[in-house]
Design a protein around this motif. Sequence first.
Motif, PDB file in Angstrom:
ATOM      1  N   THR A  60       0.099   5.883   2.084  1.00 20.12           N
ATOM      2  CA  THR A  60      -0.539   6.665   3.144  1.00 20.12           C
ATOM      3  C   THR A  60      -0.069   6.237   4.522  1.00 20.12           C
ATOM      4  O   THR A  60       0.309   7.076   5.362  1.00 20.12           O
ATOM      5  CB  THR A  60      -2.071   6.530   3.059  1.00 20.12           C
ATOM      6  N   ILE A  61      -0.077   4.945   4.774  1.00 25.74           N
ATOM      7  CA  ILE A  61       0.326   4.445   6.087  1.00 25.74           C
ATOM      8  C   ILE A  61       1.790   4.789   6.361  1.00 25.74           C
ATOM      9  O   ILE A  61       2.156   5.214   7.465  1.00 25.74           O
ATOM     10  CB  ILE A  61       0.086   2.923   6.198  1.00 25.74           C
ATOM     11  N   ARG A 116      -7.969   8.597  -4.200  1.00 24.59           N
ATOM     12  CA  ARG A 116      -6.933   8.494  -3.174  1.00 24.59           C
ATOM     13  C   ARG A 116      -7.360   9.260  -1.926  1.00 24.59           C
ATOM     14  O   ARG A 116      -8.133  10.220  -2.002  1.00 24.59           O
ATOM     15  CB  ARG A 116      -5.613   9.046  -3.710  1.00 24.59           C
ATOM     16  N   LEU A 117      -6.837   8.842  -0.782  1.00 24.72           N
ATOM     17  CA  LEU A 117      -7.219   9.458   0.485  1.00 24.72           C
ATOM     18  C   LEU A 117      -6.984  10.966   0.467  1.00 24.72           C
ATOM     19  O   LEU A 117      -7.833  11.749   0.897  1.00 24.72           O
ATOM     20  CB  LEU A 117      -6.432   8.823   1.638  1.00 24.72           C
ATOM     21  N   LEU A 142      -9.158   3.268   4.602  1.00 25.92           N
ATOM     22  CA  LEU A 142      -8.216   4.235   4.039  1.00 25.92           C
ATOM     23  C   LEU A 142      -8.275   4.188   2.520  1.00 25.92           C
ATOM     24  O   LEU A 142      -8.127   5.207   1.844  1.00 25.92           O
ATOM     25  CB  LEU A 142      -6.798   3.939   4.513  1.00 25.92           C
ATOM     26  N   GLY A 143      -8.505   3.006   1.972  1.00 26.38           N
ATOM     27  CA  GLY A 143      -8.609   2.865   0.533  1.00 26.38           C
ATOM     28  C   GLY A 143      -8.557   1.417   0.110  1.00 26.38           C
ATOM     29  O   GLY A 143      -8.251   0.527   0.908  1.00 26.38           O
ATOM     30  N   ARG A 144      -8.860   1.203  -1.163  1.00 21.00           N
ATOM     31  CA  ARG A 144      -8.788  -0.141  -1.731  1.00 21.00           C
ATOM     32  C   ARG A 144      -7.827  -0.183  -2.919  1.00 21.00           C
ATOM     33  O   ARG A 144      -7.954  -1.007  -3.809  1.00 21.00           O
ATOM     34  CB  ARG A 144     -10.188  -0.621  -2.151  1.00 21.00           C
ATOM     35  N   ILE A 159      -1.108   4.167  13.780  1.00 24.11           N
ATOM     36  CA  ILE A 159      -2.330   3.712  13.123  1.00 24.11           C
ATOM     37  C   ILE A 159      -2.803   2.431  13.797  1.00 24.11           C
ATOM     38  O   ILE A 159      -2.024   1.482  13.963  1.00 24.11           O
ATOM     39  CB  ILE A 159      -2.097   3.448  11.619  1.00 24.11           C
ATOM     40  N   LYS A 160      -4.077   2.403  14.188  1.00 31.24           N
ATOM     41  CA  LYS A 160      -4.639   1.220  14.840  1.00 31.24           C
ATOM     42  C   LYS A 160      -5.924   0.800  14.132  1.00 31.24           C
ATOM     43  O   LYS A 160      -6.710   1.641  13.694  1.00 31.24           O
ATOM     44  CB  LYS A 160      -4.934   1.502  16.316  1.00 31.24           C
ATOM     45  N   THR A 161      -6.119  -0.530  14.019  1.00 27.22           N
ATOM     46  CA  THR A 161      -7.327  -1.049  13.397  1.00 27.22           C
ATOM     47  C   THR A 161      -8.265  -1.623  14.461  1.00 27.22           C
ATOM     48  O   THR A 161      -7.805  -2.192  15.459  1.00 27.22           O
ATOM     49  CB  THR A 161      -7.016  -2.152  12.367  1.00 27.22           C
TER      50      THR A 161
END
Length: 211
Positions: free
Chosen positions: A84-85, A46-47, A74-76, A95-97
């Motif tokens: 988390t988000i 985990r993050l 961030l994770g799978r 949060i930006k991708t």
Amino acid sequence: MTQTILYARVSTADQNIAHQTAQAQAAGFTIDHVVSDHGISGVNTRLAERPEGKRLFDLLRSGDVLVVRWVDRLGRNYEDVTDTIREFMRRGVIIKTVINSLTFDGATTDAMQAAVRDALIAFMAATAQAQAEATKEAQRAGIAAAKGDETRYKGKKPTYDRKSFVQVQDMLSTGAGASAIAKETGLMRQTILRIKADPAKAEASLSRWQL
């Protein structure tokens, strides 16, 4: 004073932190800090349990921007990514991708907009986990096929190596098209389509050639 932090994660030697940073800068982001984890699985860890990932929870404040190449950094793990988000949004973090230029924040008070946002987060997190599971299965199948073909002709040497194979799989997981992936990786479009159609076979070819 607000800050923009890029979080990058690589799980194998075939991936590159510098590439993720360059992609973010090319997309127009001015990065104040880069926080990165090396050799860390996004499936099993985990993050908040990663050496550098846990720093994000201390560094990020309301109004700060967290940049990730895509949510799979961030994770799978579906539960971890969505939790988390949402936690960061509750803190006022944006949060930006880099890929698809998506923005997630908790600013909206409209229930319908919040529902659409949360549904998109859930979909992307589920896609990240599904792609991780598909890649692992392809690797198992590829290794098994390679062992079964040890005494046979290796076949034509693949035009891709392990690094580009991982990159293709990574971009496919985000929904990128064959043409865009070919442009990014330098591979032929037909090669991308063959990998997409049968990742286990592509993995087996790499294993036979020990690439």
